[in-house]
Design a protein around this motif. Structure first.
Motif, mmCIF file in Angstrom:
data_model
loop_
_atom_site.group_PDB
_atom_site.id
_atom_site.type_symbol
_atom_site.label_atom_id
_atom_site.label_comp_id
_atom_site.label_asym_id
_atom_site.label_seq_id
_atom_site.Cartn_x
_atom_site.Cartn_y
_atom_site.Cartn_z
ATOM 1 N N LEU A 1 42.223 19.943 30.298
ATOM 2 C CA LEU A 1 42.500 18.919 29.289
ATOM 3 C C LEU A 1 43.955 18.963 28.807
ATOM 4 O O LEU A 1 44.589 17.923 28.630
ATOM 5 C CB LEU A 1 41.570 19.168 28.095
ATOM 6 C CG LEU A 1 41.047 17.945 27.367
ATOM 7 C CD1 LEU A 1 40.303 17.045 28.331
ATOM 8 C CD2 LEU A 1 40.139 18.394 26.217
ATOM 9 N N ALA B 1 34.991 38.008 29.974
ATOM 10 C CA ALA B 1 34.616 37.551 31.310
ATOM 11 C C ALA B 1 35.631 38.052 32.339
ATOM 12 O O ALA B 1 35.247 38.574 33.393
ATOM 13 C CB ALA B 1 34.528 36.028 31.334
ATOM 14 N N ILE C 1 34.208 31.609 30.579
ATOM 15 C CA ILE C 1 35.610 31.167 30.612
ATOM 16 C C ILE C 1 35.733 29.651 30.442
ATOM 17 O O ILE C 1 36.836 29.109 30.460
ATOM 18 C CB ILE C 1 36.358 31.614 31.896
ATOM 19 C CG1 ILE C 1 35.798 30.911 33.124
ATOM 20 C CG2 ILE C 1 36.357 33.126 32.055
ATOM 21 C CD1 ILE C 1 36.757 30.958 34.297
ATOM 22 N N ILE D 1 44.491 36.148 25.709
ATOM 23 C CA ILE D 1 43.407 36.489 26.638
ATOM 24 C C ILE D 1 43.827 37.685 27.495
ATOM 25 O O ILE D 1 43.092 38.659 27.651
ATOM 26 C CB ILE D 1 43.045 35.281 27.538
ATOM 27 C CG1 ILE D 1 42.377 34.176 26.699
ATOM 28 C CG2 ILE D 1 42.130 35.706 28.680
ATOM 29 C CD1 ILE D 1 42.198 32.868 27.440
ATOM 30 N N PRO E 1 35.605 27.624 27.903
ATOM 31 C CA PRO E 1 36.555 27.071 26.921
ATOM 32 C C PRO E 1 37.970 27.008 27.489
ATOM 33 O O PRO E 1 38.661 26.001 27.373
ATOM 34 C CB PRO E 1 36.493 28.064 25.752
ATOM 35 C CG PRO E 1 35.192 28.745 25.904
ATOM 36 C CD PRO E 1 34.877 28.774 27.361
ATOM 37 N N TRP E 2 38.351 28.119 28.137
ATOM 38 C CA TRP E 2 39.710 28.156 28.680
ATOM 39 C C TRP E 2 39.859 27.143 29.830
ATOM 40 O O TRP E 2 40.883 26.451 29.921
ATOM 41 C CB TRP E 2 40.043 29.571 29.169
ATOM 42 C CG TRP E 2 41.346 29.613 29.906
ATOM 43 C CD1 TRP E 2 42.583 29.466 29.386
ATOM 44 C CD2 TRP E 2 41.528 29.755 31.315
ATOM 45 N NE1 TRP E 2 43.535 29.517 30.366
ATOM 46 C CE2 TRP E 2 42.914 29.705 31.564
ATOM 47 C CE3 TRP E 2 40.645 29.943 32.398
ATOM 48 C CZ2 TRP E 2 43.441 29.820 32.851
ATOM 49 C CZ3 TRP E 2 41.176 30.066 33.666
ATOM 50 C CH2 TRP E 2 42.556 29.999 33.895
ATOM 51 N N LEU E 3 38.808 27.089 30.693
ATOM 52 C CA LEU E 3 38.879 26.164 31.836
ATOM 53 C C LEU E 3 39.003 24.716 31.360
ATOM 54 O O LEU E 3 39.817 23.953 31.880
ATOM 55 C CB LEU E 3 37.628 26.311 32.706
ATOM 56 C CG LEU E 3 37.744 27.257 33.899
ATOM 57 C CD1 LEU E 3 36.445 27.244 34.709
ATOM 58 C CD2 LEU E 3 38.922 26.860 34.784
ATOM 59 N N ILE E 4 38.190 24.372 30.356
ATOM 60 C CA ILE E 4 38.259 22.999 29.828
ATOM 61 C C ILE E 4 39.644 22.744 29.253
ATOM 62 O O ILE E 4 40.276 21.719 29.516
ATOM 63 C CB ILE E 4 37.172 22.783 28.745
ATOM 64 C CG1 ILE E 4 35.782 22.862 29.386
ATOM 65 C CG2 ILE E 4 37.354 21.436 28.049
ATOM 66 C CD1 ILE E 4 34.653 22.946 28.395
ATOM 67 N N GLY E 5 40.135 23.723 28.471
ATOM 68 C CA GLY E 5 41.470 23.600 27.890
ATOM 69 C C GLY E 5 42.520 23.457 28.974
ATOM 70 O O GLY E 5 43.461 22.663 28.844
ATOM 71 N N LEU E 6 42.341 24.230 30.044
ATOM 72 C CA LEU E 6 43.302 24.188 31.155
ATOM 73 C C LEU E 6 43.393 22.773 31.722
ATOM 74 O O LEU E 6 44.481 22.230 31.929
ATOM 75 C CB LEU E 6 42.868 25.175 32.246
ATOM 76 C CG LEU E 6 43.767 25.257 33.480
ATOM 77 C CD1 LEU E 6 45.059 25.977 33.139
ATOM 78 C CD2 LEU E 6 43.047 25.971 34.622
ATOM 79 N N VAL F 1 36.505 34.702 26.710
ATOM 80 C CA VAL F 1 37.201 34.554 27.994
ATOM 81 C C VAL F 1 37.734 35.900 28.470
ATOM 82 O O VAL F 1 37.625 36.252 29.640
ATOM 83 C CB VAL F 1 38.340 33.515 27.870
ATOM 84 C CG1 VAL F 1 39.078 33.370 29.183
ATOM 85 C CG2 VAL F 1 37.791 32.172 27.426
ATOM 86 N N TYR G 1 31.586 31.976 34.596
ATOM 87 C CA TYR G 1 32.153 30.627 34.462
ATOM 88 C C TYR G 1 31.798 29.989 33.117
ATOM 89 O O TYR G 1 32.589 29.251 32.538
ATOM 90 C CB TYR G 1 31.727 29.740 35.642
ATOM 91 C CG TYR G 1 32.597 30.001 36.851
ATOM 92 C CD1 TYR G 1 33.874 29.456 36.924
ATOM 93 C CD2 TYR G 1 32.170 30.830 37.877
ATOM 94 C CE1 TYR G 1 34.704 29.717 38.005
ATOM 95 C CE2 TYR G 1 32.985 31.100 38.956
ATOM 96 C CZ TYR G 1 34.247 30.536 39.023
ATOM 97 O OH TYR G 1 35.070 30.806 40.073
ATOM 98 N N PHE H 1 40.881 26.654 20.085
ATOM 99 C CA PHE H 1 39.479 26.841 20.462
ATOM 100 C C PHE H 1 39.309 26.859 21.980
ATOM 101 O O PHE H 1 38.223 27.101 22.486
ATOM 102 C CB PHE H 1 38.600 25.751 19.832
ATOM 103 C CG PHE H 1 38.393 25.966 18.363
ATOM 104 C CD1 PHE H 1 37.285 26.687 17.915
ATOM 105 C CD2 PHE H 1 39.301 25.500 17.431
ATOM 106 C CE1 PHE H 1 37.090 26.909 16.561
ATOM 107 C CE2 PHE H 1 39.123 25.720 16.088
ATOM 108 C CZ PHE H 1 38.019 26.423 15.638
ATOM 109 N N PHE H 2 40.380 26.575 22.692
ATOM 110 C CA PHE H 2 40.327 26.608 24.150
ATOM 111 C C PHE H 2 41.108 27.793 24.710
ATOM 112 O O PHE H 2 41.536 27.785 25.850
ATOM 113 C CB PHE H 2 40.858 25.281 24.724
ATOM 114 C CG PHE H 2 40.043 24.093 24.303
ATOM 115 C CD1 PHE H 2 38.906 23.736 25.018
ATOM 116 C CD2 PHE H 2 40.380 23.355 23.185
ATOM 117 C CE1 PHE H 2 38.139 22.658 24.620
ATOM 118 C CE2 PHE H 2 39.614 22.273 22.779
ATOM 119 C CZ PHE H 2 38.482 21.916 23.498
ATOM 120 N N GLY H 3 41.300 28.806 23.898
ATOM 121 C CA GLY H 3 41.920 30.030 24.380
ATOM 122 C C GLY H 3 43.429 29.976 24.367
ATOM 123 O O GLY H 3 44.042 28.953 24.073
#
Lengths: 307, 654
Positions: free
Chosen positions: A37, B473, A28, B532, A30-35, B470, A25, B525-527
């Motif tokens: 936000l 993971a 991932i 991915i 960065p991606w989760l936050i981006g998702l 990411v 967790y 920066f957020f993928g």
């Protein structure tokens, strides 16, 4: 077994697994936050905004179904919907047919596959803006390539991008030019078809058409299906090409859905109404995708079905 | 199912082995036809795909006249021939000479013709008096070797014949059948007809007002008039000389070759030498800018003598006055530029570089200031193939370019539409310089390149940081909820982005990031779901054992990622780099909504802006487009397989 440990899975793990899950967790995140936000929150927010009157620089005011009522009476909305549907109907099947055609040719035992593939892919590498600028010149009624070639064989070409009746066809023709990515996908799909199946048709005395109709097409149908959905989604959201080529004109003949949405949001500042338009587009796309999905049982062939 | 397949395959092999010879032949013929068919289609398709891009490249290297006149052609320039020892260049034309050969010529005048009939040969039985309403529209038609204004006469019995009208006959019009007229009609120079005396010729009851041509018949001019261009061999240009416009005198018409030309004698030249005028235009004295800088100076007009003489320097007539110095000494100076109070002068002995230039070469000059006097000059004046800086001085003069008639032995006339300019291949790379240096709201294409490059680098940083972590993971770690999250990740690839658009704009607006590059790179920066997924697929293909070995040596997850996975994933990382470049470089919509001042524009947005500013200057528009797409095309040529593999992977399995 309905105690709290099973309902919260992470607590149900041994310490090592729990640590691994934590690292997962964390990685991932960065991606989760981006998702959250940039996707989840915006979707929720625009759903809310679609029920409000919201001008740039003001606070949103909830108006219930006001925007949807306005939509029904908005001539530009219906026009843009019609333009976009016509564009999708012209562009997607055309692109699919051309891409499959090219892929079939490239799948033959030919010399220099890489050379041919490079040429066919080249237009797809270039930005939609550059393509639109080029085709603006190609479609110029006086000095353009198309009308010059037509004149050479004695045909007086139409006004293309300057003619209300020909602007949308111009846009569709332009879209047929950028099929490189689809060709690559179809080519890989065709190459993956087991040779045995073709040999079987040959034994049964079938010719090229039978090979295409009874082997290539059914075996390729999952790929076609996937590309069709992607093509549909992209074609509904087309913006760059019509923006640069015709800017929606002449007389709104190429006012696509996204051009109309852009104008509402950023030219007129109606962010609430634009959100409504966005959600209606979302629903249309989802609805059509679902339709294609349901129809897929009729024409998409999955090997596993018959085993 | 599989057993059936196997039986079929062995059956197929049997047939292949036992195939009779006859069948083999017909199959190979069929295959040959198939091959030809395949290659033909491939070539046609490739032409459709490639030709517009090639055309774009040629257009970007064309001069503007060619864009407007020859849409499909290779970039060319017009070829000129230098006139005598002057700097004037005459355009060279291609045409067919009377012997039927192609020839390169220069134009030396025009000649007007009309169609005439020989009144002496006109007989009464040719004439028909017809009411005006029985005659159709006039249509110039070529009949035999002349052109006649043909009309259709509908006779009382309803039959129709082509006729030409000759004169009025009361309320009627006197016409003659075209068939009969061709025998008596011929082409004649209008000047020759008009030079003839007026005569009235009676034919039967009718009388015609014609002209008695000297040494010829009485003729009636019927028209239509046509203008032909008189041309001659390009060698004529070599003997051309430049004289003041008033020098050629005594115009008269002489036959040369199969045509006629006006010729002149020149004042001050032997009277029996005749010259033909090639051009007449305005010329302008110029002087080397270096001479001006070295020797010219400004003086008050009061210090110059009232008396002025004209002296000619290389055909350029210039005013010369006497300058009285402060010490009382006197010197002759050439007045280059005279204003109300002061003059720019140069000593006569330093004025040797004054000469004439056709005024067309001096358009849009720059201006510099010498002692308060504005001096117009050009720094790219080309003379005999060399670029020079010249100042524009003195008064304009009308000059004639003439060639001795003895040089013109082979002139002939041709229809002007049968002349085409002589051209030769020339790539107008200047278009690129012009397009790239155009001011676009305080920015140029270089600004756009800088912005796009910066964005590419920032997006690379963002993606390499976020996507690798990411993807690792998702590829290697186990955690509850992972599968659902992965499905969410995949589904975001297909999500229509317009539903996110307005709130995203709101966010960046709140963060005061509108009209900055921030919204265009911060999200990397957020993928990125696509990348991915791509990298995860690649990671899954790397053997677990390599990772385990590193773990045993005590490496933590990040170390494994950095030291084991990434070095093995170079192809996938290259694909990520290329896709990031591709998207960033080509992106239009987001720059379009987020950026407002041209200094922040990206290349794609800048190109769209360029198109809106210079819509119909296609040569510049195409130069700008070529420059805009060049980086991505180059990358595509050198790294094609990464494009292909990336698309195949995500396209097939997504």
């Amino acid at each position: 077994m309905s105690n709290i440990r099973t309902r919260i899975p992470i607590l149900n793990l041994n310490p090592r697994a729990r640590r691994e899950a934590l690292v997962f967790y964390l990685m991932i995140s960065p991606w989760l936050i981006g998702l959250v936000l940039f996707i989840v929150y915006p979707m929720a927010r625009s759903l809310y905004l679609s029920f409000t009157r919201y001008q740039i620089g003001h606070e949103p005011i909830v108006t219930g179904l006001g925007n949807f009522n306005r939509l029904l009476e908005d001539g530009d909305f219906w026009r843009s919907l019609r333009v976009t549907l016509l564009y999708v109907l012209g562009s997607v099947p055309g692109q699919t047919a051309i891409a499959i055609g090219i892929a079939l040719l490239l799948a033959q035992k030919i010399r220099g596959v890489n050379f041919w593939r490079t040429i066919y892919f080249l237009p797809s590498v270039v930005s939609a803006v550059a393509i639109a600028v080029l085709w603006f010149y190609v479609f110029n009624p006086q000095y353009g390539l198309v009308n010059t070639l037509l004149a050479a064989i004695g045909i007086k070409g139409p006004g293309w991008v300057f003619d209300e009746n020909w602007a949308l066809p111009s846009l569709i023709l332009m879209s047929w030019w950028t099929v490189g990515a689809q060709v690559v996908i179809y080519l890989a799909g065709i190459k993956a078809i087991p040779q045995v199946l073709y040999e079987a048709v040959e034994i049964d005395g079938g010719g090229s058409w039978a090979r295409f109709r009874h082997v290539t097409l059914p075996m390729l149908s999952p790929v076609i299906f996937f590309n069709l959905i992607l093509g549909l989604i992209n074609a509904f959201q087309v913006f760059d090409g019509p923006m640069v080529l015709t800017n929606g004109g002449p007389n709104k003949a190429t006012l696509t859905y996204m051009l109309n949405l852009y104008k509402q949001a950023f030219d007129f500042g109606n962010l609430g109404y634009a959100s409504t338009l966005a959600w209606v587009l979302f629903l249309i796309i989802m609805g059509l995708t679902a339709l294609v999905l349901r129809s897929s049982a009729l024409w998409v062939y999955y090997e596993s079905e018959q085993r | 199912m599989s057993t059936i397949d196997e039986t079929r395959r062995s059956a197929a092999q049997n047939t292949l082995l036992n195939r009779p010879g006859g069948l083999h032949l017909s199959q190979s013929t069929g295959r040959f036809i198939g091959k030809v068919f395949t290659y033909t289609l491939l070539t046609i398709g490739a032409a459709v795909m490639f030709f517009p891009m090639f055309w774009m490249l040629t257009a970007s290297l064309k001069p503007e006249w060619q864009i407007l006149t020859e849409p499909i052609s290779i970039p060319s320039e017009w070829v000129h021939v230098q006139a005598g020892n002057t700097v004037q260049e005459l355009p060279l034309w291609n045409t067919t000479n009377p012997a039927g050969e192609q020839e390169e010529v220069i134009t030396i005048g025009t000649r007007r013709y009309t169609t005439v009939i020989d009144l002496n040969q006109l007989t009464e039985d040719m004439l028909i008096s017809a009411p005006a309403d029985a005659l159709g529209e006039t249509q110039p038609t070529e009949v035999g070797n002349v052109v006649l204004n043909v009309r259709t006469l509908t006779r009382e019995d309803g039959s129709q014949i082509p006729v030409a009208s000759l004169a009025r006959d009361g309320g009627n019009i006197l016409v003659a059948p075209v068939e009969a007229l061709t025998a008596v009609a011929s082409r004649m120079a209008l000047a020759e007809v008009n030079a003839g005396e007026r005569v009235t010729v009676e034919v039967g009851d009718a009388s015609f007002k014609g002209r008695q041509v000297s040494d010829g018949p009485a003729v009636l001019a019927l028209g239509p008039e046509s203008e032909l261009t008189i041309v001659g061999p390009k060698a004529i240009a070599e003997q051309a000389i430049l004289v003041p416009a008033e020098v050629p005198v005594g115009e008269s018409l002489v036959p040369i070759g199969n045509t006629e030309l006006l010729h002149y004698s020149l004042q001050g030249y032997p009277a029996d030498e005749y010259y033909v005028q090639l051009s007449s235009e305005t010329w302008q004295p110029v002087i080397d800018l270096s001479d001006v800088n070295a020797s010219a100076f400004a003086v008050e007009n009061a210090r110059l003598s009232e008396e002025v003489t004209t002296r000619t320097f290389n055909l350029a007539a210039m005013p010369v006055r006497t300058l009285t110095g402060e010490d009382g000494s006197q010197a002759e100076v050439v007045v280059l530029i005279r204003t109300a109070a002061t003059s720019l002068v140069i000593p006569v002995e330093d004025a040797g570089s004054i000469r004439l230039s056709p005024i067309s070469r001096l358009a849009e000059p720059f201006v510099l200031n010498i002692g308060g006097i504005p001096v117009r000059y050009r720094d790219d004046y080309v003379e005999h193939g060399e670029e020079q800086s010249v100042a524009i001085v003195g008064e304009r003069l009308n000059m004639s370019l003439v060639a001795p008639q003895t040089a013109i032995t082979e002139a002939f006339d041709v229809a002007s539409n049968s002349l085409t300019r002589v051209t030769r291949l020339r790539l107008y790379y200047e278009n690129y310089i012009e397009a790239l240096s155009k001011d676009l709201g305080g920015a140029t294409f270089f600004t756009f390149f800088g912005n796009s490059t910066l964005l590419v680098i920032l997006n690379w940083l963002g993606h390499f940081f976020s996507v690798t972590v990411v993807a690792y993971a998702f590829a290697r770690l186990r955690a509850p909820g992972k599968n659902i999250l992965f499905i969410i990740l995949l589904s975001t690839m297909m999500l229509p982005w317009p539903v996110m658009l307005i709130p995203q704009y709101e966010i960046f607006s709140r963060l005061k990031m509108i009209n900055t590059l921030w919204p265009l790179f911060i999200r990397s920066f957020f993928g990125n779901a696509f990348l991915i997924f791509l990298l995860r697929q690649f990671f899954m293909g790397i053997p677990q054992e390599l990772e385990d070995a590193a773990r045993i040596d005590g490496a933590n997850t990040l170390q494994v990622l950095w030291n084991v996975m990434l070095p093995l994933s170079k192809p996938a990382l290259a694909t990520i780099a290329i896709f990031t470049f591709w998207w960033t470089w080509n992106s239009f919509f987001e720059p379009y909504i987020y950026l407002s001042s041209p200094k922040n524009y990206t290349v794609s947005l800048g190109l769209g802006f360029f198109k809106s500013q210079y819509r119909y200057t296609f040569h510049l528009l195409m130069s700008a487009s070529v420059v805009a797409i060049l980086p991505i095309i180059l990358i595509f040529f050198f790294a094609q397989r990464y494009f292909i593999e990336g698309i195949q992977l995500t396209g097939l399995k997504g």
